[in-house]
Design a protein around this motif. Structure first.
Motif, PDB file in Angstrom:
ATOM      1  N   ARG A  84      -2.501  -5.970   4.155  1.00 54.83           N
ATOM      2  CA  ARG A  84      -1.879  -4.645   4.022  1.00 54.83           C
ATOM      3  C   ARG A  84      -0.884  -4.618   2.857  1.00 54.83           C
ATOM      4  NH1 ARG A  84      -2.489  -1.114   8.496  1.00 54.83           N
ATOM      5  NH2 ARG A  84      -3.511  -2.134  10.246  1.00 54.83           N
ATOM      6  N   GLU A  85      -0.133  -5.676   2.698  1.00 58.37           N
ATOM      7  CA  GLU A  85       0.831  -5.737   1.594  1.00 58.37           C
ATOM      8  C   GLU A  85       0.113  -5.765   0.252  1.00 58.37           C
ATOM      9  OE1 GLU A  85       4.289  -5.433  -0.273  1.00 58.37           O
ATOM     10  OE2 GLU A  85       4.071  -5.367   1.912  1.00 58.37           O
ATOM     11  N   THR A  86      -0.939  -6.549   0.156  1.00 57.88           N
ATOM     12  CA  THR A  86      -1.726  -6.610  -1.078  1.00 57.88           C
ATOM     13  C   THR A  86      -2.365  -5.264  -1.359  1.00 57.88           C
ATOM     14  OG1 THR A  86      -2.175  -8.946  -0.708  1.00 57.88           O
ATOM     15  CG2 THR A  86      -3.629  -7.792  -2.232  1.00 57.88           C
ATOM     16  N   LEU A  87      -2.832  -4.602  -0.327  1.00 60.81           N
ATOM     17  CA  LEU A  87      -3.455  -3.286  -0.475  1.00 60.81           C
ATOM     18  C   LEU A  87      -2.467  -2.263  -1.021  1.00 60.81           C
ATOM     19  CD1 LEU A  87      -6.156  -1.849   0.048  1.00 60.81           C
ATOM     20  CD2 LEU A  87      -5.311  -1.269   2.326  1.00 60.81           C
ATOM     21  N   LYS A  88      -1.231  -2.319  -0.548  1.00 60.14           N
ATOM     22  CA  LYS A  88      -0.187  -1.399  -1.038  1.00 60.14           C
ATOM     23  C   LYS A  88       0.106  -1.616  -2.521  1.00 60.14           C
ATOM     24  CE  LYS A  88       2.286  -1.001   3.327  1.00 60.14           C
ATOM     25  NZ  LYS A  88       3.535  -1.336   4.033  1.00 60.14           N
ATOM     26  N   GLN A  89       0.047  -2.860  -2.968  1.00 60.46           N
ATOM     27  CA  GLN A  89       0.388  -3.189  -4.347  1.00 60.46           C
ATOM     28  C   GLN A  89      -0.783  -3.038  -5.317  1.00 60.46           C
ATOM     29  OE1 GLN A  89       1.925  -7.146  -4.174  1.00 60.46           O
ATOM     30  NE2 GLN A  89       3.694  -6.582  -2.925  1.00 60.46           N
ATOM     31  N   SER A  90      -1.985  -2.833  -4.794  1.00 60.63           N
ATOM     32  CA  SER A  90      -3.180  -2.746  -5.636  1.00 60.63           C
ATOM     33  C   SER A  90      -3.294  -1.374  -6.291  1.00 60.63           C
ATOM     34  CB  SER A  90      -4.430  -3.003  -4.798  1.00 60.63           C
ATOM     35  OG  SER A  90      -4.396  -4.289  -4.258  1.00 60.63           O
ATOM     36  N   GLN A  91      -3.844  -1.393  -7.489  1.00 68.31           N
ATOM     37  CA  GLN A  91      -4.069  -0.156  -8.235  1.00 68.31           C
ATOM     38  C   GLN A  91      -5.514   0.302  -8.036  1.00 68.31           C
ATOM     39  OE1 GLN A  91      -1.676   1.497  -9.958  1.00 68.31           O
ATOM     40  NE2 GLN A  91      -0.264  -0.041  -9.163  1.00 68.31           N
TER      41      GLN A  91
END
Length: 100
Positions: A84-91
């Protein structure tokens, strides 16, 4: 994928195939295709593939490390907190893991 890997009888060729699937998962991760990453990890963690100890031993350390990193990222622990954290930071464009 699991069937393709297990059906190869030659140990070195099976290791090459396994390494190729890890490489494909890395590329999917770079493209923010999290669903494909999870599908590939599921196939590679299938019990029939996971038990191929001698095949896994032939893989380069870099591939094993990449596999471990992707497994940690997509781990369901803490309600997929790392993912979820990686998903939030992904463009965008992003293809999220649809099984969540």
């Amino acid at each position: 994928m699991a069937t393709e890997i297990v059906s190869i009888e030659d140990l070195k060729l099976r290791a090459v195939m396994l390494n190729r699937f890890i490489f494909i998962a890395q590329k999917c991760l770079e493209l923010n295709n999290f669903n494909a990453v999870m599908e590939i990890l599921s196939a590679l963690n299938n019990s029939a593939v996971h038990r191929l100890r001698r095949t896994w031993e032939l893989l380069p350390a870099k591939s094993l490390e990449a596999m471990e990193d992707m497994t940690k990222l997509m781990d369901g622990e803490g309600n997929f907190a790392g993912y979820r954290e990686t998903l939030k930071q992904s463009q965008p464009p992003i293809l999220p893991y649809l099984g969540m």
